[in-house]
Design an enzyme around this catalytic site. Structure first.
Site, PDB file in Angstrom:
ATOM      1  N   GLU A 172       0.724  -1.151  -0.070  1.00 56.60           N
ATOM      2  CA  GLU A 172       0.071   0.063  -0.149  1.00 56.60           C
ATOM      3  C   GLU A 172       0.769   1.292  -0.065  1.00 56.60           C
ATOM      4  O   GLU A 172       2.039   1.051   0.569  1.00 56.60           O
ATOM      5  CB  GLU A 172      -0.912  -0.048   1.107  1.00 56.60           C
ATOM      6  CG  GLU A 172      -1.869   0.923   1.580  1.00 56.60           C
ATOM      7  CD  GLU A 172      -2.863   1.284   0.497  1.00 56.60           C
ATOM      8  OE1 GLU A 172      -2.497   1.402  -0.648  1.00 56.60           O
ATOM      9  OE2 GLU A 172      -4.250   1.309   0.737  1.00 56.60           O
ATOM     10  N   ARG A 177       0.914  11.868  -9.055  1.00 54.63           N
ATOM     11  CA  ARG A 177       1.705  10.478  -8.932  1.00 54.63           C
ATOM     12  C   ARG A 177       3.063  10.365  -9.312  1.00 54.63           C
ATOM     13  O   ARG A 177       3.582   9.548  -8.913  1.00 54.63           O
ATOM     14  CB  ARG A 177       0.533   9.584  -9.429  1.00 54.63           C
ATOM     15  CG  ARG A 177      -0.622   9.315  -8.949  1.00 54.63           C
ATOM     16  CD  ARG A 177      -1.378   8.102  -9.305  1.00 54.63           C
ATOM     17  NE  ARG A 177      -2.712   7.848  -9.502  1.00 54.63           N
ATOM     18  CZ  ARG A 177      -3.606   7.622  -8.328  1.00 54.63           C
ATOM     19  NH1 ARG A 177      -2.760   7.118  -7.073  1.00 54.63           N
ATOM     20  NH2 ARG A 177      -4.788   7.934  -8.215  1.00 54.63           N
ATOM     21  N   ASP A 193      -4.168   5.971   6.087  1.00 53.47           N
ATOM     22  CA  ASP A 193      -4.773   7.227   6.986  1.00 53.47           C
ATOM     23  C   ASP A 193      -5.866   6.740   7.875  1.00 53.47           C
ATOM     24  O   ASP A 193      -5.688   6.243   8.967  1.00 53.47           O
ATOM     25  CB  ASP A 193      -5.315   8.129   5.633  1.00 53.47           C
ATOM     26  CG  ASP A 193      -5.879   9.262   6.189  1.00 53.47           C
ATOM     27  OD1 ASP A 193      -5.528   9.613   7.408  1.00 53.47           O
ATOM     28  OD2 ASP A 193      -6.513   9.979   5.297  1.00 53.47           O
ATOM     29  N   LYS A 221      -0.079   7.392   8.504  1.00 57.37           N
ATOM     30  CA  LYS A 221      -0.686   8.650   9.075  1.00 57.37           C
ATOM     31  C   LYS A 221      -1.180   8.269  10.394  1.00 57.37           C
ATOM     32  O   LYS A 221      -2.331   8.278  10.395  1.00 57.37           O
ATOM     33  CB  LYS A 221      -1.594   9.405   8.166  1.00 57.37           C
ATOM     34  CG  LYS A 221      -0.652  10.445   7.293  1.00 57.37           C
ATOM     35  CD  LYS A 221      -1.985  11.480   6.833  1.00 57.37           C
ATOM     36  CE  LYS A 221      -2.500  10.916   5.319  1.00 57.37           C
ATOM     37  NZ  LYS A 221      -3.288  12.118   4.708  1.00 57.37           N
TER      38      LYS A 221
HETATM   39  P1  IMP Z   1      -7.505   5.180   4.143  1.00 54.09           P
HETATM   40  O1  IMP Z   1      -8.582   4.054   3.731  1.00 54.09           O
HETATM   41  O2  IMP Z   1      -8.112   6.276   5.011  1.00 54.09           O
HETATM   42  O3  IMP Z   1      -6.489   4.438   5.227  1.00 54.09           O
HETATM   43  O4  IMP Z   1      -6.923   5.622   2.992  1.00 54.09           O
HETATM   44  C1  IMP Z   1      -6.370   4.782   1.947  1.00 54.09           C
HETATM   45  C2  IMP Z   1      -6.045   5.588   0.822  1.00 54.09           C
HETATM   46  O5  IMP Z   1      -6.443   6.731   0.655  1.00 54.09           O
HETATM   47  C3  IMP Z   1      -4.742   5.368   0.180  1.00 54.09           C
HETATM   48  O6  IMP Z   1      -4.456   3.891  -0.413  1.00 54.09           O
HETATM   49  C4  IMP Z   1      -4.467   6.290  -0.634  1.00 54.09           C
HETATM   50  O7  IMP Z   1      -4.975   6.040  -1.944  1.00 54.09           O
HETATM   51  C5  IMP Z   1      -5.500   7.341  -0.047  1.00 54.09           C
HETATM   52  N1  IMP Z   1      -5.082   8.475   0.625  1.00 54.09           N
HETATM   53  C6  IMP Z   1      -4.767   8.444   1.823  1.00 54.09           C
HETATM   54  N2  IMP Z   1      -4.113   9.746   2.529  1.00 54.09           N
HETATM   55  C7  IMP Z   1      -3.715  10.223   1.243  1.00 54.09           C
HETATM   56  C8  IMP Z   1      -2.843  11.659   1.008  1.00 54.09           C
HETATM   57  O8  IMP Z   1      -2.477  12.309   1.944  1.00 54.09           O
HETATM   58  N3  IMP Z   1      -2.572  11.775  -0.355  1.00 54.09           N
HETATM   59  C9  IMP Z   1      -3.291  11.156  -1.293  1.00 54.09           C
HETATM   60  N4  IMP Z   1      -4.082  10.004  -1.157  1.00 54.09           N
HETATM   61  C10 IMP Z   1      -3.931   9.677   0.232  1.00 54.09           C
HETATM   62 MG    MG Z   2      -3.983   3.598  -1.984  1.00 55.49          MG
END
Ligand code: IMP
Ligand code: MG
Length: 189
Positions: free
Chosen positions: A105, A171, A109, A137
């Site tokens: 991954e 990207r 976040d 994060k």
């Molecule tokens: P989560 O489900 O909130 O943990 O987010 C996961 C996905 O969100 C990651 O695989 C990223 O593709 C996208 N993502 C999370 N934080 C960021 C960021 O700061 N910038 C860009 N994409 C993010």
């Molecule tokens: Mg992702």
């Protein structure tokens, strides 16, 4: 290093990322050497599209026998916040029954995407599902989810580059950077 105008601060250079990726690959190799891996192959599952630069680099250092597979899971819908339940837009077309899985991954976040995918792969009969993420994060977490291996821990900021996008762009920046979000509201591509 030349900076894209939407970059507030470069956090990690290509060289720093490369060094850290090699360390992770070595550590993860050691882990799998200590395991009884079915048919001696680890299934690496990259979560597209963000995983591409990290995964491409990682597999050059990862020595254990492996297969590479990909899934597309959407949760972000292009903006800067996670919205709704993740959706699988591209699924695996192999059996993962009793297999050792390593998810690759770009960033964790909220943890929602990985939580969902880990449960899904367990449901499909994986023996074990591990996670390596380039970035973590932890302050963004809304569900209980930790990576098994993580490249760098960062603050709760919107990140671009090295696979991470804003509206599907950026990207291709060869570094990980904090986005200058003040500029986004009237930004023209
Ligand atoms: P989560 O489900 O909130 O943990 O987010 C996961 C996905 O969100 C990651 O695989 C990223 O593709 C996208 N993502 C999370 N934080 C960021 C960021 O700061 N910038 C860009 N994409 C993010
Ligand atoms: Mg992702």
């Amino acid at each position: 290093m030349e900076k894209h105008p939407l970059v507030k601060e470069i956090l990690f250079s290509k060289e720093q990322i490369d060094t850290r990726t090699a360390e992770l690959a070595e550590e993860i190799d050691k882990y799998y050497e200590s395991q009884d891996v079915k048919e001696n192959t680890v299934i690496l599952i990259g979560l597209l599209k963000g995983c591409v630069p990290f995964m491409a680099n990682f597999i050059k250092y990862f020595k254990h026998e492996c297969q590479t597979e990909y899934m597309v899971v959407s949760s972000y819908l292009g903006g800067t916040k996670t919205v709704g339940e993740p959706k699988i837009n591209l699924d695996l077309n192999i059996s993962i029954k009793d297999k050792h899985i390593l998810i690759i991954e770009d960033i964790i976040d909220s943890g929602i995407t990985l939580d969902y995918i880990k449960n899904y792969l367990a449901f499909k009969g994986a023996k074990e599902v591990k996670v390596v993420t380039l970035l973590d994060k932890p302050e963004g977490r809304t569900v209980d989810m930790e990576a098994d291996w993580s490249g760098f821990t960062i603050k709760k900021e919107f990140i671009i580059g090295y696979g991470l996008d804003y509206e599907e762009r950026l990207r291709n920046l060869p570094y990980v950077a904090i986005c200058d979000t003040d500029k986004l509201k009237d930004w023209k591509w």
